[in-house]
Design a protein around this motif. Structure first.
Motif, PDB file in Angstrom:
ATOM      1  N   LEU A   1      31.962  43.364  26.044  1.00  0.00           N
ATOM      2  CA  LEU A   1      31.765  41.918  26.117  1.00  0.00           C
ATOM      3  C   LEU A   1      32.899  41.267  26.889  1.00  0.00           C
ATOM      4  N   ARG A   2      34.110  41.685  26.622  1.00  0.00           N
ATOM      5  CA  ARG A   2      35.247  41.102  27.344  1.00  0.00           C
ATOM      6  C   ARG A   2      35.151  41.412  28.834  1.00  0.00           C
ATOM      7  N   GLY A   3      34.759  42.623  29.170  1.00  0.00           N
ATOM      8  CA  GLY A   3      34.626  42.985  30.573  1.00  0.00           C
ATOM      9  C   GLY A   3      33.598  42.134  31.290  1.00  0.00           C
ATOM     10  N   VAL A   4      32.473  41.857  30.626  1.00  0.00           N
ATOM     11  CA  VAL A   4      31.423  41.019  31.231  1.00  0.00           C
ATOM     12  C   VAL A   4      31.933  39.593  31.442  1.00  0.00           C
ATOM     13  N   VAL A   5      32.619  39.043  30.435  1.00  0.00           N
ATOM     14  CA  VAL A   5      33.147  37.680  30.555  1.00  0.00           C
ATOM     15  C   VAL A   5      34.199  37.615  31.660  1.00  0.00           C
ATOM     16  N   TYR A   6      35.085  38.611  31.716  1.00  0.00           N
ATOM     17  CA  TYR A   6      36.081  38.648  32.786  1.00  0.00           C
ATOM     18  C   TYR A   6      35.403  38.644  34.156  1.00  0.00           C
TER      19      TYR A   6
ATOM     20  N   VAL B   1      32.416  37.506  35.033  1.00  0.00           N
ATOM     21  CA  VAL B   1      31.792  36.213  35.352  1.00  0.00           C
ATOM     22  C   VAL B   1      32.850  35.203  35.781  1.00  0.00           C
ATOM     23  N   LEU B   2      33.939  35.108  35.000  1.00  0.00           N
ATOM     24  CA  LEU B   2      35.016  34.173  35.359  1.00  0.00           C
ATOM     25  C   LEU B   2      35.628  34.533  36.710  1.00  0.00           C
ATOM     26  N   GLY B   3      35.907  35.818  36.904  1.00  0.00           N
ATOM     27  CA  GLY B   3      36.508  36.247  38.162  1.00  0.00           C
ATOM     28  C   GLY B   3      35.628  35.953  39.352  1.00  0.00           C
ATOM     29  N   ALA B   4      34.312  36.140  39.199  1.00  0.00           N
ATOM     30  CA  ALA B   4      33.385  35.883  40.298  1.00  0.00           C
ATOM     31  C   ALA B   4      33.314  34.396  40.620  1.00  0.00           C
ATOM     32  N   LEU B   5      33.309  33.545  39.601  1.00  0.00           N
ATOM     33  CA  LEU B   5      33.258  32.097  39.834  1.00  0.00           C
ATOM     34  C   LEU B   5      34.505  31.620  40.569  1.00  0.00           C
TER      35      LEU B   5
ATOM     36  N   LEU C   1      40.588  43.528  44.132  1.00  0.00           N
ATOM     37  CA  LEU C   1      41.782  44.259  43.719  1.00  0.00           C
ATOM     38  C   LEU C   1      42.350  43.690  42.414  1.00  0.00           C
ATOM     39  N   ALA C   2      42.408  42.367  42.325  1.00  0.00           N
ATOM     40  CA  ALA C   2      42.944  41.726  41.126  1.00  0.00           C
ATOM     41  C   ALA C   2      42.051  41.985  39.921  1.00  0.00           C
ATOM     42  N   PHE C   3      40.729  42.025  40.142  1.00  0.00           N
ATOM     43  CA  PHE C   3      39.818  42.254  39.022  1.00  0.00           C
ATOM     44  C   PHE C   3      39.997  43.650  38.442  1.00  0.00           C
ATOM     45  N   VAL C   4      40.214  44.639  39.313  1.00  0.00           N
ATOM     46  CA  VAL C   4      40.494  46.001  38.831  1.00  0.00           C
ATOM     47  C   VAL C   4      41.777  46.002  37.998  1.00  0.00           C
TER      48      VAL C   4
END
Length: 527
Positions: free
Chosen positions: A155-160, A162-166, A347-350
């Protein structure tokens, strides 16, 4: 209608819409497109820091064992000292029309300015990651309480994600949409955080004091100084980025207005910082501050915290990632601004996933903030001294030489590098790290030289200032870098400037870019 009103109306008419994709990279912003002012510089700094990422930094003085009064004092000291160091960094953009990393080429050389690009990358990844981490955790905590979704890494990965993509979407559109997001965040998050005075009125203990045995470093002063340095990391982190926004301010803007906009913008961040200090006392001892805070919050405020988290994550992430996308589109010429932003964002998302799910979040934040403060501050000191000795004179066209695949010009020095700036920065950063004490990841061998008090910052600042000034006096720079009024305080030497010419080693992609009138060789040669 007065002349000033007519000019203001014209500027508004020229201002692009927020939904237009920004076309500029790190090229010089034309005068006609400089539609921002000092208030925009204030607002974008406050909006970019009025977030949960700053709140997290505000919790550190309490987490390190200070009582409430001590924590507030450390926070105020950190913000004020950091703001004073940061203030001059808003002066470069209006003079050069480009960001601070490219502007640093005047003092480090047009190739040596890549140092500023990598410092901005370090800062961007750190604060983009912090913003997505804490905002995502807040959303997960609120969803768990409100809807019983439970907590999981998935769940945390999915939320991260979505936020990162926005955040990346806003960055791709560019400056105007970023400015709009910050307009909303300045008002909304300030109001929501002030509502915390009501939400936590019955829980808050103004006499909070865990006792001297709670000091993380064993004594008051070492713990107090470490707390102030962590807080100071927030204003210092803006050093590489202020030019991203101030380049849209007209060149004729008076320096005192720019200095005041930066200082007041950072002073306003005491709102989220003190929110962090106060709420940290409510959940002291809990492993996950964000999750625990939502659990003790009144239900109505837990819902509002989701809004604060979302808006704050967007604002901090955008202001961090935007400038680095600009920079790397010039360092790696095959990438334009949009492509570079997507690359850095990925890169930052990884890093977010690895850092949050594998390593300890607070230790990672502590280490990265320490590295930012120690490495970026001497770089800023060198730029400010350079600005002063050159009386604020810069040639925007000559700063763009490397970005256009050419060589020569005022700031070529030796093979594109000014060894004076490099020779001052390298020992300052290295020796600063040797004195640093940001446990558990950064613990320099000389960290106990002052009785456990971290003296890395004054050491790196003092060394950078002394070494750079000595080098400027002992090895004078060419007279042509100082402009018509000549140098201030330091000598200059007579030398012939290498004419600007295409670099045969540059890639076809870079060398083949269409040049604007500001980029033609004739404009880049000192006649």
């Amino acid at each position: 209608m007065s002349g000033a009103e007519v000019a203001g109306l014209a500027a508004e008419q020229r201002r692009p819409r927020a939904t237009e994709v920004e076309q500029h990279g790190i090229d010089t912003i034309p005068d006609a497109e400089r539609t921002s002012g000092p208030f925009d510089l204030f607002r974008i700094q406050f909006g970019g820091a009025n977030t949960f990422a700053t709140v997290i930094l505000g919790t550190f003085p309490v987490l390190l064992g200070l009582d409430l009064v001590q924590a507030v004092a450390a926070t105020v000291v950190g913000v004020v000292v950091g703001a004073l160091i940061l203030m001059p960094m808003g002066l470069f953009g209006p003079r050069t029309g480009t960001n601070n990393a490219v502007s640093s080429g005047a003092h480090f050389g047009v190739r040596g300015r890549v140092l500023g690009s990598f410092l901005s990358l370090l800062t961007a990844i750190s604060f983009y990651s912090i913003s997505v981490w804490v905002s995502g955790d807040a959303l997960v905590g609120a969803a768990t309480r409100l809807f019983g979704t439970g907590d999981s890494d998935l769940l945390r990965g999915v939320v991260y994600a979505v936020l990162g993509a926005l955040v990346i979407v806003v960055v791709v559109y560019g400056y105007q949409l970023m400015l709009l997001v910050n307009k909303v965040v300045v008002l909304a998050n300030t109001a929501l955080m002030l509502l915390g005075l009501v939400a936590y009125a019955t829980l808050f203990d103004p006499g909070y004091d865990p006792g001297p045995e709670a000091y993380a470093l064993g004594g008051f002063w070492p713990t107090f100084v470490l707390s102030a340095l962590i807080v100071m990391g927030n204003p210092i982190s803006f050093g590489a980025f202020l030019g991203d926004w101030s380049r849209y301010i007209p060149a004729g803007t008076r320096p005192p207005r720019l200095l005041a906009a930066t200082f007041l913008g950072q002073l306003a961040t005491l709102v989220p910082f003190l929110f962090g200090v106060g709420t940290a006392t409510l959940v002291a001892g809990e492993a996950d501050y964000v999750f625990a805070l939502i659990q003790v919050s009144p239900l109505w405020y837990a819902v509002l915290l989701m809004v604060v988290a979302f808006l704050g994550g967007m604002s901090t992430g955008v202001t961090s990632l935007y400038g680095t996308g600009l920079d790397f589109s010039s360092v790696f010429p095959r990438l334009d601004r949009v492509q570079a932003s997507l690359f850095i964002g990925t890169l930052a998302f990884v890093f977010i996933l690895v850092g949050r799910l594998v390593f300890d979040l607070l230790a990672s934040v502590n280490a990265f903030i320490g590295a930012i403060v120690i490495c970026t501050t001497p770089w800023m000191v060198i730029l400010v001294i350079g600005y002063w000795v050159r009386r604020g004179y810069y040639s925007p066209a000559d700063l763009q030489v490397f970005n256009q695949g050419r060589l020569g010009g005022r700031y070529w020095f030796r093979d594109g590098v000014n060894w004076r700036g490099m020779a001052a920065w390298i020992p300052s950063a290295v020796i600063g790290l040797l004195f640093a004490n940001y446990p558990p990841l950064i613990e320099g061998p000389f960290r106990n030289a002052a009785g456990g008090v971290d003296v890395s910052l004054p050491t790196s600042i003092g060394l950078a200032a002394v070494v750079y000034l000595v080098l400027l006096v002992a090895f004078p720079e060419p007279r042509y870098v100082f402009g018509p009024r000549g140098p201030r305080f330091v000598p200059a030497k007579e030398a012939a400037m290498l004419p600007v010419a295409d670099d045969p080693r540059a890639s076809v992609h870079r060398a083949g870019r269409r040049r604007t009138p500001l980029e033609t060789p004739a404009e880049s040669i000192d006649r």
